[in-house]
Design a protein around this motif. Structure first.
Motif, PDB file in Angstrom:
ATOM      1  N   ILE A 119       0.874  -1.166   0.000  1.00  0.00           N
ATOM      2  CA  ILE A 119       0.000   0.000   0.000  1.00  0.00           C
ATOM      3  C   ILE A 119       0.916   1.222   0.000  1.00  0.00           C
ATOM      4  O   ILE A 119       2.091   1.130   0.362  1.00  0.00           O
ATOM      5  N   PHE A 120       0.379   2.365  -0.431  1.00  0.00           N
ATOM      6  CA  PHE A 120       1.248   3.537  -0.502  1.00  0.00           C
ATOM      7  C   PHE A 120       0.461   4.815  -0.259  1.00  0.00           C
ATOM      8  O   PHE A 120      -0.758   4.883  -0.466  1.00  0.00           O
ATOM      9  N   LEU A 121       1.187   5.846   0.157  1.00  0.00           N
ATOM     10  CA  LEU A 121       0.708   7.221   0.227  1.00  0.00           C
ATOM     11  C   LEU A 121       1.726   8.083  -0.504  1.00  0.00           C
ATOM     12  O   LEU A 121       2.923   7.793  -0.480  1.00  0.00           O
ATOM     13  N   ALA A 122       1.260   9.138  -1.155  1.00  0.00           N
ATOM     14  CA  ALA A 122       2.188   9.959  -1.935  1.00  0.00           C
ATOM     15  C   ALA A 122       1.696  11.396  -2.027  1.00  0.00           C
ATOM     16  O   ALA A 122       0.493  11.665  -1.958  1.00  0.00           O
ATOM     17  N   VAL A 123       2.638  12.304  -2.200  1.00  0.00           N
ATOM     18  CA  VAL A 123       2.360  13.688  -2.553  1.00  0.00           C
ATOM     19  C   VAL A 123       3.044  13.931  -3.888  1.00  0.00           C
ATOM     20  O   VAL A 123       4.250  13.687  -4.031  1.00  0.00           O
ATOM     21  N   GLY A 124       2.277  14.393  -4.883  1.00  0.00           N
ATOM     22  CA  GLY A 124       2.829  14.612  -6.203  1.00  0.00           C
ATOM     23  C   GLY A 124       2.596  16.018  -6.709  1.00  0.00           C
ATOM     24  O   GLY A 124       1.721  16.735  -6.214  1.00  0.00           O
ATOM     25  N   VAL A 125       3.390  16.404  -7.701  1.00  0.00           N
ATOM     26  CA  VAL A 125       3.235  17.702  -8.372  1.00  0.00           C
ATOM     27  C   VAL A 125       3.464  17.490  -9.871  1.00  0.00           C
ATOM     28  O   VAL A 125       4.092  16.508 -10.281  1.00  0.00           O
ATOM     29  N   GLU A 126       2.991  18.463 -10.685  1.00  0.00           N
ATOM     30  CA  GLU A 126       3.010  18.250 -12.127  1.00  0.00           C
ATOM     31  C   GLU A 126       3.646  19.375 -12.941  1.00  0.00           C
ATOM     32  O   GLU A 126       3.846  19.207 -14.142  1.00  0.00           O
ATOM     33  N   THR A 127       3.919  20.507 -12.344  1.00  0.00           N
ATOM     34  CA  THR A 127       4.573  21.581 -13.100  1.00  0.00           C
ATOM     35  C   THR A 127       6.081  21.486 -12.889  1.00  0.00           C
ATOM     36  O   THR A 127       6.558  20.969 -11.868  1.00  0.00           O
ATOM     37  N   LYS A 128       6.830  22.014 -13.849  1.00  0.00           N
ATOM     38  CA  LYS A 128       8.285  21.896 -13.802  1.00  0.00           C
ATOM     39  C   LYS A 128       8.856  22.556 -12.555  1.00  0.00           C
ATOM     40  O   LYS A 128       9.733  21.993 -11.888  1.00  0.00           O
ATOM     41  N   LYS A 129       8.352  23.752 -12.228  1.00  0.00           N
ATOM     42  CA  LYS A 129       8.869  24.464 -11.063  1.00  0.00           C
ATOM     43  C   LYS A 129       8.605  23.686  -9.789  1.00  0.00           C
ATOM     44  O   LYS A 129       9.484  23.541  -8.932  1.00  0.00           O
ATOM     45  N   GLU A 130       7.380  23.164  -9.653  1.00  0.00           N
ATOM     46  CA  GLU A 130       7.028  22.439  -8.438  1.00  0.00           C
ATOM     47  C   GLU A 130       7.756  21.103  -8.349  1.00  0.00           C
ATOM     48  O   GLU A 130       8.077  20.627  -7.251  1.00  0.00           O
ATOM     49  N   MET A 131       8.060  20.494  -9.507  1.00  0.00           N
ATOM     50  CA  MET A 131       8.854  19.268  -9.512  1.00  0.00           C
ATOM     51  C   MET A 131      10.256  19.544  -8.982  1.00  0.00           C
ATOM     52  O   MET A 131      10.826  18.750  -8.221  1.00  0.00           O
ATOM     53  N   GLN A 132      10.829  20.699  -9.350  1.00  0.00           N
ATOM     54  CA  GLN A 132      12.159  21.071  -8.865  1.00  0.00           C
ATOM     55  C   GLN A 132      12.142  21.328  -7.359  1.00  0.00           C
ATOM     56  O   GLN A 132      13.049  20.915  -6.632  1.00  0.00           O
ATOM     57  N   LEU A 133      11.080  21.995  -6.904  1.00  0.00           N
ATOM     58  CA  LEU A 133      10.951  22.268  -5.465  1.00  0.00           C
ATOM     59  C   LEU A 133      10.801  20.971  -4.678  1.00  0.00           C
ATOM     60  O   LEU A 133      11.417  20.805  -3.621  1.00  0.00           O
ATOM     61  N   LEU A 134       9.991  20.049  -5.202  1.00  0.00           N
ATOM     62  CA  LEU A 134       9.765  18.787  -4.498  1.00  0.00           C
ATOM     63  C   LEU A 134      11.052  17.974  -4.436  1.00  0.00           C
ATOM     64  O   LEU A 134      11.361  17.370  -3.404  1.00  0.00           O
ATOM     65  N   GLU A 135      11.802  17.980  -5.525  1.00  0.00           N
ATOM     66  CA  GLU A 135      13.069  17.239  -5.518  1.00  0.00           C
ATOM     67  C   GLU A 135      14.015  17.793  -4.455  1.00  0.00           C
ATOM     68  O   GLU A 135      14.670  17.038  -3.729  1.00  0.00           O
ATOM     69  N   ALA A 136      14.066  19.119  -4.344  1.00  0.00           N
ATOM     70  CA  ALA A 136      14.945  19.733  -3.344  1.00  0.00           C
ATOM     71  C   ALA A 136      14.499  19.389  -1.928  1.00  0.00           C
ATOM     72  O   ALA A 136      15.330  19.083  -1.064  1.00  0.00           O
ATOM     73  N   ARG A 137      13.182  19.402  -1.688  1.00  0.00           N
ATOM     74  CA  ARG A 137      12.673  19.125  -0.346  1.00  0.00           C
ATOM     75  C   ARG A 137      12.740  17.648  -0.001  1.00  0.00           C
ATOM     76  O   ARG A 137      12.779  17.276   1.176  1.00  0.00           O
ATOM     77  N   SER A 138      12.736  16.771  -0.995  1.00  0.00           N
ATOM     78  CA  SER A 138      12.702  15.331  -0.741  1.00  0.00           C
ATOM     79  C   SER A 138      13.923  14.842   0.031  1.00  0.00           C
ATOM     80  O   SER A 138      13.873  13.808   0.686  1.00  0.00           O
ATOM     81  N   LYS A 139      14.997  15.591  -0.050  1.00  0.00           N
ATOM     82  CA  LYS A 139      16.217  15.199   0.651  1.00  0.00           C
ATOM     83  C   LYS A 139      16.056  15.297   2.162  1.00  0.00           C
ATOM     84  O   LYS A 139      16.890  14.777   2.915  1.00  0.00           O
ATOM     85  N   ASP A 140      15.007  15.972   2.628  1.00  0.00           N
ATOM     86  CA  ASP A 140      14.796  16.147   4.063  1.00  0.00           C
ATOM     87  C   ASP A 140      14.066  14.971   4.701  1.00  0.00           C
ATOM     88  O   ASP A 140      13.928  14.912   5.922  1.00  0.00           O
ATOM     89  N   PHE A 141      13.591  14.023   3.888  1.00  0.00           N
ATOM     90  CA  PHE A 141      12.783  12.935   4.424  1.00  0.00           C
ATOM     91  C   PHE A 141      13.636  11.696   4.677  1.00  0.00           C
ATOM     92  O   PHE A 141      14.695  11.508   4.079  1.00  0.00           O
TER      93      PHE A 141
END
Length: 358
Positions: free
Chosen positions: A276-298
């Motif tokens: 089973i899974f839970l996820a937070v996703g984004v679809e615009t280029k800018k938000e994808m870049q932001l999510l990638e940067a923040r993902s390192k904190d998890f």
């Protein structure tokens, strides 16, 4: 699947290897190049997990230790994209072309070995310039047919024919011998029609809970939301709800079941077991870049995944534990959502909102 194919292939006598490659992997436009290459080759060998500077190839066929065929194995997962939005097939084809030029070899074939994954529209034998090497689409059903023919070839040693029968049986058990529905598929679908409504009701309970969470979760149903969606190619049963979290424009929360994530998504770091899974996703280029940067904190329980049109962070738990009491599945997912929302999701959304304008 790749390991089984390579192990079987490497056991074949030389002439049987030549026939196998010719019947399955050689594009019609490369017939003369193949004849020229194979006439000079003393050995044919298949290797898996072949490391190159910009990736790792599923399968490579080497003529006299020279990479000649690159085979990307996709059972049902999508074609991967690189950071520059170029698909992995073009990257691998360009590498193979460089190897061919360096060795003075004319034959360079890029194969997509697939079960139900559709090739890109441009992946055709006459697109050598686009992919560097000559494209060739091969179905696992073709592999199965060739293996079955070898099992019936009386001129081959008994041990080879025995392994061929076992390999074909394995492919049959994995539903890899045809892309079309069989009797049992129709029978399963009839059962599914009845059970599908109950699954939908279960997922509706989860979706309704999200609508009551408050914060970025908007009350009620949005036209872009999905209470439940069945993706057979991706081995996923999932739902999602878009978030109201300005200035973010494309953030959404997803939940569901993913069968064998490592295999279905072709990502080694993911669990191999049904999950089973839970996820937070984004679809615009800018938000994808932001999510990638923040993902390192998890922590290690959360994985960052990036595709051509979206990226997400996702966490998994074993499915068998969640289904130990099937009637409690919705409650199990809701409790997990509440725990993750308080601990991770709310903080992530707030962080992305703050970073958006920076």
């Amino acid at each position: 699947m790749s390991e089984c194919l390579a192990d079987f292939f490497n056991r074949l006598p030389h002439e049987a290897k030549v026939s196998f490659v010719q019947e399955t992997f050689v594009p019609s436009v490369c017939a003369s190049e193949w004849r020229s290459s194979i006439s000079d080759a003393a050995t044919i060998h298949m290797k898996t997990q072949y490391q190159i500077p910009n990736g790792r190839l599923d399968i490579v066929i080497l003529l006299d230790n020279q990479p000649t065929f690159v085979i990307e194995n996709k059972v049902g997962a999508p074609i991967g994209k690189r950071s520059n939005n170029i698909d992995q097939l073009r990257v691998y084809g360009d590498w193979l072309k460089q190897m061919a030029v360096r060795s003075g070899q004319k034959l360079a074939v890029l194969c997509l070995l697939t079960h139900v994954t559709s090739p890109p529209e441009t992946f055709k034998e006459d697109q050598r310039d686009l992919y560097g090497s000559t494209p060739k689409v091969v179905r696992w059903s073709q592999i199965a047919a060739e293996v079955q023919a070898i099992a019936r070839e009386g001129g081959l040693p008994l041990d080879i024919r025995t392994i061929a029968r076992e390999f074909h049986l394995f492919l049959l058990e994995q539903n890899m011998t045809t892309e079309f529905a069989r009797f049992e598929d129709f029978a399963a679908a009839i059962v599914y029609v009845r059970s599908g409504s109950r699954i939908s009701h279960t997922f509706e309970k989860i979706y309704d809970h999200l609508s009551e969470l408050g914060g970025p979760f908007v009350k009620g149903f949005s036209k872009d939301d999905a209470i439940v969606d069945f993706d057979s190619e991706g081995s996923v049963i999932h739902g999602w709800k878009y978030l109201s979290a300005a200035p973010l424009k494309s953030a959404y929360f997803a939940y569901g079941i993913n069968l064998q994530p490592r295999r279905s998504l072709s990502i080694d770091s993911l669990p191999d077991e049904d999950s089973i899974f839970l996820a937070v996703g984004v679809e615009t280029k800018k938000e994808m870049q932001l999510l990638e940067a923040r993902s390192k904190d998890f922590g290690q329980d959360w994985h960052y995944l990036s595709f051509s049109d979206y990226s997400l962070i996702v966490t998994f738990r074993p499915l068998h534990a969640a289904l130990s009491q099937p009637e409690e599945f919705a409650g199990t997912m809701i409790a997990w959502i509440d725990q993750s929302y308080a601990a991770v999701v709310a903080k992530l959304i707030q962080s992305l909102q703050k970073q958006y304008g920076v």
